[in-house]
Design a protein around this motif. Structure first.
Motif, PDB file in Angstrom:
ATOM      1  N   LEU A  64     -63.719  29.233 -79.572  1.00  0.00           N
ATOM      2  CA  LEU A  64     -62.586  29.169 -80.724  1.00  0.00           C
ATOM      3  C   LEU A  64     -61.192  27.703 -80.151  1.00  0.00           C
ATOM      4  CD1 LEU A  64     -61.478  32.605 -81.456  1.00  0.00           C
ATOM      5  CD2 LEU A  64     -63.000  31.016 -82.237  1.00  0.00           C
ATOM      6  N   THR A  65     -61.432  27.662 -78.806  1.00  0.00           N
ATOM      7  CA  THR A  65     -60.025  26.033 -78.038  1.00  0.00           C
ATOM      8  C   THR A  65     -61.425  25.459 -78.299  1.00  0.00           C
ATOM      9  OG1 THR A  65     -59.586  27.690 -76.562  1.00  0.00           O
ATOM     10  CG2 THR A  65     -59.538  25.445 -76.137  1.00  0.00           C
ATOM     11  N   SER A  66     -62.296  25.129 -77.526  1.00  0.00           N
ATOM     12  CA  SER A  66     -63.470  24.165 -78.154  1.00  0.00           C
ATOM     13  C   SER A  66     -65.335  24.225 -77.763  1.00  0.00           C
ATOM     14  CB  SER A  66     -63.100  23.068 -76.796  1.00  0.00           C
ATOM     15  OG  SER A  66     -64.279  21.663 -76.327  1.00  0.00           O
ATOM     16  N   SER A 104     -50.976  32.326 -77.845  1.00  0.00           N
ATOM     17  CA  SER A 104     -52.013  31.674 -76.711  1.00  0.00           C
ATOM     18  C   SER A 104     -51.512  31.401 -76.288  1.00  0.00           C
ATOM     19  CB  SER A 104     -52.818  31.643 -77.699  1.00  0.00           C
ATOM     20  OG  SER A 104     -54.445  31.090 -76.695  1.00  0.00           O
ATOM     21  N   ASP A 105     -51.342  31.682 -75.009  1.00  0.00           N
ATOM     22  CA  ASP A 105     -50.883  31.363 -73.936  1.00  0.00           C
ATOM     23  C   ASP A 105     -52.381  30.283 -73.099  1.00  0.00           C
ATOM     24  OD1 ASP A 105     -48.403  31.656 -73.728  1.00  0.00           O
ATOM     25  OD2 ASP A 105     -49.634  33.593 -71.909  1.00  0.00           O
ATOM     26  N   PHE A 106     -53.505  30.372 -74.052  1.00  0.00           N
ATOM     27  CA  PHE A 106     -54.657  29.651 -73.867  1.00  0.00           C
ATOM     28  C   PHE A 106     -54.504  27.956 -74.120  1.00  0.00           C
ATOM     29  CE2 PHE A 106     -58.890  28.983 -71.954  1.00  0.00           C
ATOM     30  CZ  PHE A 106     -59.463  28.637 -72.827  1.00  0.00           C
ATOM     31  N   HIS A 107     -54.320  27.751 -75.608  1.00  0.00           N
ATOM     32  CA  HIS A 107     -54.086  26.177 -75.917  1.00  0.00           C
ATOM     33  C   HIS A 107     -53.442  26.524 -77.616  1.00  0.00           C
ATOM     34  CE1 HIS A 107     -55.766  22.427 -77.632  1.00  0.00           C
ATOM     35  NE2 HIS A 107     -56.109  22.333 -76.553  1.00  0.00           N
ATOM     36  N   VAL A 108     -52.581  25.391 -77.183  1.00  0.00           N
ATOM     37  CA  VAL A 108     -52.137  25.783 -78.346  1.00  0.00           C
ATOM     38  C   VAL A 108     -52.460  25.050 -80.245  1.00  0.00           C
ATOM     39  CG1 VAL A 108     -49.618  24.844 -76.761  1.00  0.00           C
ATOM     40  CG2 VAL A 108     -51.374  23.279 -78.480  1.00  0.00           C
ATOM     41  N   ALA A 109     -53.118  24.621 -80.400  1.00  0.00           N
ATOM     42  CA  ALA A 109     -54.231  25.132 -81.556  1.00  0.00           C
ATOM     43  C   ALA A 109     -54.599  26.523 -81.709  1.00  0.00           C
ATOM     44  CB  ALA A 109     -54.833  23.815 -80.902  1.00  0.00           C
ATOM     45  N   THR A 110     -54.829  26.971 -80.253  1.00  0.00           N
ATOM     46  CA  THR A 110     -55.602  28.504 -80.442  1.00  0.00           C
ATOM     47  C   THR A 110     -54.997  29.438 -80.946  1.00  0.00           C
ATOM     48  OG1 THR A 110     -57.583  27.589 -79.524  1.00  0.00           O
ATOM     49  CG2 THR A 110     -57.463  30.048 -79.945  1.00  0.00           C
ATOM     50  N   TYR A 111     -55.083  30.392 -82.382  1.00  0.00           N
ATOM     51  CA  TYR A 111     -54.318  31.369 -82.834  1.00  0.00           C
ATOM     52  C   TYR A 111     -54.877  32.054 -82.774  1.00  0.00           C
ATOM     53  CZ  TYR A 111     -51.179  34.197 -85.205  1.00  0.00           C
ATOM     54  OH  TYR A 111     -50.463  35.252 -85.259  1.00  0.00           O
ATOM     55  N   VAL A 112     -54.921  33.419 -82.506  1.00  0.00           N
ATOM     56  CA  VAL A 112     -56.233  34.471 -83.059  1.00  0.00           C
ATOM     57  C   VAL A 112     -55.162  35.658 -83.479  1.00  0.00           C
ATOM     58  CG1 VAL A 112     -57.055  36.571 -81.967  1.00  0.00           C
ATOM     59  CG2 VAL A 112     -57.541  34.666 -80.858  1.00  0.00           C
ATOM     60  N   PRO A 113     -54.905  36.326 -84.669  1.00  0.00           N
ATOM     61  CA  PRO A 113     -53.969  37.187 -85.472  1.00  0.00           C
ATOM     62  C   PRO A 113     -53.826  38.113 -84.548  1.00  0.00           C
ATOM     63  CG  PRO A 113     -56.041  36.659 -87.237  1.00  0.00           C
ATOM     64  CD  PRO A 113     -56.041  35.630 -85.943  1.00  0.00           C
ATOM     65  N   PRO A 114     -52.475  38.568 -84.414  1.00  0.00           N
ATOM     66  CA  PRO A 114     -51.875  39.811 -83.869  1.00  0.00           C
ATOM     67  C   PRO A 114     -52.829  41.225 -83.224  1.00  0.00           C
ATOM     68  CG  PRO A 114     -50.302  38.975 -84.961  1.00  0.00           C
ATOM     69  CD  PRO A 114     -51.711  38.251 -85.850  1.00  0.00           C
ATOM     70  N   ARG A 115     -53.281  41.537 -84.910  1.00  0.00           N
ATOM     71  CA  ARG A 115     -54.542  42.082 -85.274  1.00  0.00           C
ATOM     72  C   ARG A 115     -56.012  42.224 -84.555  1.00  0.00           C
ATOM     73  NH1 ARG A 115     -53.062  44.982 -91.453  1.00  0.00           N
ATOM     74  NH2 ARG A 115     -50.980  45.237 -91.639  1.00  0.00           N
ATOM     75  N   VAL A 116     -56.329  41.279 -84.302  1.00  0.00           N
ATOM     76  CA  VAL A 116     -57.518  40.689 -84.048  1.00  0.00           C
ATOM     77  C   VAL A 116     -57.263  41.313 -82.511  1.00  0.00           C
ATOM     78  CG1 VAL A 116     -59.161  39.401 -84.052  1.00  0.00           C
ATOM     79  CG2 VAL A 116     -57.986  39.590 -85.370  1.00  0.00           C
ATOM     80  N   ARG A 117     -56.679  40.555 -81.693  1.00  0.00           N
ATOM     81  CA  ARG A 117     -56.264  40.798 -80.671  1.00  0.00           C
ATOM     82  C   ARG A 117     -56.042  42.101 -79.879  1.00  0.00           C
ATOM     83  NH1 ARG A 117     -51.954  36.717 -81.376  1.00  0.00           N
ATOM     84  NH2 ARG A 117     -50.911  37.933 -80.867  1.00  0.00           N
ATOM     85  N   LEU A 118     -55.139  42.908 -81.221  1.00  0.00           N
ATOM     86  CA  LEU A 118     -54.648  44.533 -80.822  1.00  0.00           C
ATOM     87  C   LEU A 118     -55.789  45.200 -80.276  1.00  0.00           C
ATOM     88  CD1 LEU A 118     -52.701  46.685 -80.023  1.00  0.00           C
ATOM     89  CD2 LEU A 118     -53.035  47.054 -82.368  1.00  0.00           C
ATOM     90  N   SER A 119     -56.854  44.868 -81.640  1.00  0.00           N
ATOM     91  CA  SER A 119     -58.433  45.202 -81.733  1.00  0.00           C
ATOM     92  C   SER A 119     -59.468  44.998 -80.394  1.00  0.00           C
ATOM     93  CB  SER A 119     -59.321  45.108 -82.650  1.00  0.00           C
ATOM     94  OG  SER A 119     -58.150  45.653 -83.989  1.00  0.00           O
ATOM     95  N   LEU A 120     -58.820  43.881 -79.974  1.00  0.00           N
ATOM     96  CA  LEU A 120     -60.073  43.656 -78.825  1.00  0.00           C
ATOM     97  C   LEU A 120     -59.701  44.808 -77.364  1.00  0.00           C
ATOM     98  CD1 LEU A 120     -60.466  39.462 -80.075  1.00  0.00           C
ATOM     99  CD2 LEU A 120     -62.381  41.345 -79.695  1.00  0.00           C
ATOM    100  N   ARG A 121     -58.302  44.334 -77.597  1.00  0.00           N
ATOM    101  CA  ARG A 121     -57.271  44.469 -76.701  1.00  0.00           C
ATOM    102  C   ARG A 121     -58.138  46.090 -76.449  1.00  0.00           C
ATOM    103  NH1 ARG A 121     -52.932  43.165 -77.555  1.00  0.00           N
ATOM    104  NH2 ARG A 121     -51.673  44.920 -77.903  1.00  0.00           N
ATOM    105  N   LEU A 122     -57.786  46.768 -77.542  1.00  0.00           N
ATOM    106  CA  LEU A 122     -58.379  48.237 -77.275  1.00  0.00           C
ATOM    107  C   LEU A 122     -60.229  48.375 -76.950  1.00  0.00           C
ATOM    108  CD1 LEU A 122     -56.258  49.569 -80.632  1.00  0.00           C
ATOM    109  CD2 LEU A 122     -55.382  49.891 -78.004  1.00  0.00           C
TER     110      LEU A 122
END
Length: 512
Positions: free
Chosen positions: A154-156, A371-389
């Motif tokens: 997603l970043t590069s 995102s702390d990884f790259h300013v151009a990379t944004y993952v929706p909160p629900r997707v982040r929550l699902s992946l985190r779980l």
């Protein structure tokens, strides 16, 4: 390129650079030194919090990463990323998980050898704890790799491609995938051990890959071991064309020897000597025999069937053993010396790569809205929550599966085991598992003590309430656990690479 130059200049800033801007006689006073240290820390922290700084460095690739890796600012960023208590704890847990993955699979194969079935003895077949543990830990590693690759993609795409082409990443994924695949194959054919003949090759390759994965996990923790591992990688790159030439020479002389014995009619039925090997119908038998000569199995009497065979032996031994092997040794020595001179660069390059992977996974594991990884990379909160779980569930399941396997191994040792290899492997597994459990318990106790100390002003409340005895006991226990953790780190060389960011180091200038 200008950014690289800026990072190098920033790393080389010393008190002399600050004092040069002033002619005051107090420019080297304690106040000025304190002001310089404060400015230095603020500057480094400002660089550290810049979004995408670690993947941006990783995107440089090649020699530039190594040039930047040993600069003071990059060492500061890398160490702050990896040396966080939670990150370093997960790093060591992954190292232990790699050990358990190797030992668990080795035991899995050993039961197949000893018991002629993959499930082993009765209680092992009923609980099947080794297979459960290795499978869960393998899925844990796969989820981590998948999250890292997705974040890099997603970043590069360039970073994702470089990640996929990395030798160590390929080994990690291949080891886990082959473990899961061969484990299923062994289980499927367990009722018919004779059908497992061809799967033995795949099982042996899996064992080799798991050993390499363990070495790759350890290289991030130990600087000296990282040098050896990367030196081998560099040596292989240096000698790849020479090895191709050496293989061609072996093929040339093996074909020449086979032609000699065939033309003279020396091939007789049921020959069991070296001549019989050159007369074999197998394509590789005479090649392996000539390679054995190259490896040191040299005996002139094996080649005295004719003058032509003696000539082939003399020319091959002189050209290959005396000339080519000495050239190979010279190439290896030269390559290793080059790697040794770049030992710090090699180790910190590995650290930067691992730090980038940590930050890559962070965008899926953090509850933040950005995102702390790259300013151009944004993952929706629900997707982040699902992946985190998913990640947390897999991590918890892997930990519980290991404990299940550990208890099963303890129970197994209480029974009579006639096969010494199986018992020895179980003892090693239980020993390493005990160390791991004690380590996890010690770290958890120290962390809880630190949290209590920060929140409730330490154990002063106990002292005020005159619980001095309990206060002293708890302090001594925590001190003992902390010393045990530090001892383990020191034995394994985990702290030998810690960067010196003391005031004296900052004021003395960049070390050479």
């Amino acid at each position: 390129m200008r950014a690289v130059t800026f990072m190098k200049l920033l790393s080389q800033m010393t008190l002399d650079d600050l004092a040069a801007t002033s002619k005051s006689p107090d420019r080297y006073s304690d106040e000025e030194i304190e002001r310089f240290v404060t400015l230095h820390d603020d500057t480094f922290n400002a660089v550290y919090v810049m979004p995408g700084i670690v993947p941006a460095v990783l995107g440089l690739g090649g020699q530039m990463i190594e040039n930047l890796s040993t600069t003071r600012v990059m060492r500061y960023i890398t160490d702050r990323t990896i040396r966080k208590e939670s990150v370093f704890f997960v790093l060591i847990c992954d190292f232990f998980y790699s050990i358990f993955l190797l030992l668990g699979y080795r035991l899995h194969v050993e039961f197949l050898i000893v018991q002629s079935m993959v499930d082993g003895p009765e209680h092992y077949r009923e609980n099947n704890y080794i297979s459960v543990s290795t499978t869960c830990i393998a899925f844990y590693f796969l989820v981590k790799e998948a999250m890292t690759l997705l974040s890099l993609y997603l970043t590069s795409k360039k970073l994702a491609k470089r990640y996929c082409l990395s030798v160590f990443n390929i080994i990690d994924v291949a080891a886990v995938v082959m473990l899961l695949g061969i484990d299923r194959v062994l289980s499927y054919y367990s009722s018919d051990p004779s059908s497992l003949y061809n799967e033995g090759y795949a099982a042996s390759i899996t064992i080799i890959l798991l050993w390499l994965k363990l070495m790759g996990a350890f290289k991030i923790l130990n600087a000296a071991f990282a040098l050896f591992l990367y030196a081998v990688n560099e040596v292989i790159r240096e000698v790849k064309w020479f090895l191709l030439f050496l293989v061609a020479v072996v093929l040339m002389f093996s074909d020449a020897a086979r032609t000699v014995v065939a033309a003279r009619g020396d091939c007789q039925p049921d020959l069991e000597n070296v001549i019989g090997e050159f007369c074999s119908d197998s394509l590789f038998t005479h090649i392996i025999r000539m390679y054995a000569v190259l490896a040191g199995d040299v005996a002139l009497e094996y080649f005295q069937s004719s003058d032509a065979m003696i000539a082939v032996f003399v020319f091959f031994s002189f050209f290959s053993i005396i000339i080519l092997l000495n050239i190979l040794i010279a190439i290896i020595i030269d390559s290793y010396e080059g790697s040794k001179q770049r030992s710090r660069e090699i180790f910190y390059r590995a650290r930067i790569e691992y730090a980038a992977h940590l930050v890559a996974r962070k965008q899926f594991l953090t509850p933040k809205e950005y995102s702390d990884f790259h300013v151009a990379t944004y993952v929706p909160p629900r997707v982040r929550l699902s992946l985190r779980l998913i990640y947390r569930c897999v991590s918890v399941v892997a930990a519980l599966a290991f404990e299940y396997n550990f208890l099963g191994a303890l129970h197994f040792l209480t029974d009579e085991i006639k096969h010494e290899t199986t018992r020895s492997l179980m003892i090693v597994y239980v020993s390493v598992g005990s160390i791991f459990n004690l380590y996890v318990f010690s770290v958890a106790a120290i962390a809880l003590f630190s949290m209590y100390e920060k929140r409730f002003n330490g154990l002063n409340s106990m002292t005020e309430n005159q619980h001095t005895t309990l206060h002293g006991i708890i302090k001594k226990v925590i001190w003992f656990l902390d010393m045990a953790v530090m001892l383990l780190h020191r034995i394994l060389g985990f702290n030998a690479d810690r960067s010196d960011v003391s005031e004296e180091f900052l004021l003395a200038g960049e070390d050479k």
